[in-house]
Design a protein around this motif. Structure first.
Motif, PDB file in Angstrom:
ATOM      1  N   ALA A  67      -3.455   0.207 -25.674  1.00 41.68           N
ATOM      2  CA  ALA A  67      -4.272  -0.622 -26.557  1.00 41.68           C
ATOM      3  C   ALA A  67      -4.927   0.193 -27.661  1.00 41.68           C
ATOM      4  O   ALA A  67      -5.255  -0.348 -28.726  1.00 41.68           O
ATOM      5  CB  ALA A  67      -5.332  -1.354 -25.745  1.00 41.68           C
ATOM      6  N   TYR A 113      -6.545  -7.328 -24.497  1.00 48.54           N
ATOM      7  CA  TYR A 113      -5.271  -8.029 -24.379  1.00 48.54           C
ATOM      8  C   TYR A 113      -5.491  -9.521 -24.606  1.00 48.54           C
ATOM      9  O   TYR A 113      -6.514 -10.079 -24.205  1.00 48.54           O
ATOM     10  CB  TYR A 113      -4.633  -7.770 -23.018  1.00 48.54           C
ATOM     11  N   ALA A 157      -7.507  -5.437 -18.368  1.00 48.19           N
ATOM     12  CA  ALA A 157      -6.763  -5.994 -19.498  1.00 48.19           C
ATOM     13  C   ALA A 157      -7.694  -6.766 -20.431  1.00 48.19           C
ATOM     14  O   ALA A 157      -7.599  -6.653 -21.664  1.00 48.19           O
ATOM     15  CB  ALA A 157      -5.640  -6.890 -18.992  1.00 48.19           C
TER      16      ALA A 157
END
Length: 378
Positions: free
Chosen positions: A128, A160, A155
């Protein structure tokens, strides 16, 4: 076969996505190639995924005004430049030393969404941080449900956009090609996102119990786990690995946000139908309210158009971008996306479609009953 040196740039004679495959084969050893190229059992489904696209014919349209056309779409509240997404693939450092980091760079360069595997060889947070590509996290529900919750929280914290739960691989498929090659992860390649997870011990089976039903499947996820995840995350929840209308309808009843029609690239249960064959059946069963994506067999921009015509909102590619990655790193993976997007636009224009919304089943050619467009054999 020992790997050959990587070309270092895009080979001059690559004109289409499929041209990357032989270069990737030369750049990978037998161990990595068995993992990348293989399917389950006799690999019927693996072959059908590709053959089914070849059997679908397009109906072109002439003299259409497609000025101002584009490939933009909106999915789950976010805008995307085009419908070519990168499927989640484990252990990408098998194919290039930079692994998922190179894939993320390619995705950013080509405005492509990338799905990151639970079994990535790079931490999901590090992926990321390398760029601004839109990321979705692919989740395998783990035997340790508490650790599964931690993966979801990581996440979310890393930014995300969606949670994709793979539901079609509670046990690994019968991957005979990998078995024959003696596949194993080489030193330095591991599922780093699972570090620290407690693993269940080997089950003690009573006489007459099955290692599969009572052992390997003892901690497999069920629809109850999907319901729990629905209540756990604020992210759009998507199920990947559905090939039947009945399962898609159950997902819709549980409030799932979307479904990826997929047979796991032919890697779990052999003789499942090709994904593109299952797609229209599922689309007819659930209607337009449940967004569908398609995974499996995409090699041309015309394949993408066919998938959209049959009910998909976007498609996922797996092996193609890995062939590019193995050959030329981030540059090769980005080139694969570029080729597919350009072919998508050309196909749309020749079918008279200026926007993705214009693509429907009317652009598919249907022969008259009892007739075929194949030349007669004499």
């Amino acid at each position: 076969m020992p790997p050959a040196p990587r070309p270092g740039s895009i080979p001059r004679d690559i004109a289409a996505v499929a041209d990357y495959e032989p270069f990737a084969r030369r750049c990978l050893d037998d161990n990595a190639w068995a993992y990348l190229a293989g399917g389950a059992a006799d690999e019927h489904t693996l072959r059908w995924n590709r053959a089914a696209f070849d059997a679908i014919r397009l109906q072109g349209s002439v003299l259409a005004d497609v000025s101002g056309g584009h490939t933009r779409l909106t999915l789950f509240g976010h805008d995307y430049a085009h419908p070519v997404f990168l499927a989640p693939v484990a252990h990408q450092r098998l194919f290039h030393p930079d692994g998922e980091l190179a894939t993320a760079q390619a995705a950013e360069a080509m405005d492509a969404a990338m799905l990151v595997s639970t079994l990535a060889s790079t931490r999901l947070e590090d992926i990321a941080r390398v760029g601004r590509a839109p990321l979705w996290f692919q989740l395998y529900v783990q035997p340790d449900r508490g650790f599964t919750r931690t993966l979801v929280e990581r996440a979310e914290a890393a930014g995300y956009r969606a949670l994709v739960v793979t539901v079609d691989a509670p046990v690994w498929g019968l991957r005979n090609r990998e078995q024959r090659a003696g596949f194993q992860l080489p030193p330095g390649v591991e599922p780093v996102n699972l570090r620290g997870m407690s693993m269940p011990g080997t089950p003690q089976l009573a006489p007459g119990q099955s290692m599969v039903f009572d052992g390997l499947m003892a901690h497999a996820p069920t629809w109850r786990d999907i319901e729990a995840l629905r209540g756990l995350t604020r992210l759009p929840l998507i199920l990947k690995g559905i090939c039947s209308a009945r399962d898609a309808q159950q997902a819709a009843r549980l409030g799932i946000d979307g479904v990826i029609v997929s047979n796991h690239g032919g890697r779990t249960l052999d003789t499942l139908p090709a994904s593109i064959d299952a797609l229209p059946v599922i689309a007819d069963a659930v209607g337009p309210s449940l967004p569908l994506l398609l995974d499996g067999g995409i090699r041309r921009g015309s394949d993408i158009v066919k998938a959209l015509a049959l009910g998909a909102r976007a498609v996922l590619i797996g092996r193609p971008y890995l062939h590019g990655l193995a050959t030329a790193g981030a540059l090769g993976a980005a080139h694969v996306i570029k080729l597919l997007r350009e072919e998508l636009e050309v196909t749309m224009a020749l079918c008279g479609c200026a926007r993705l919304q214009d693509i429907d089943r009317r652009i598919l050619f249907t022969p008259l009953p009892g007739r075929t467009s194949e030349p007669e054999k004499r």
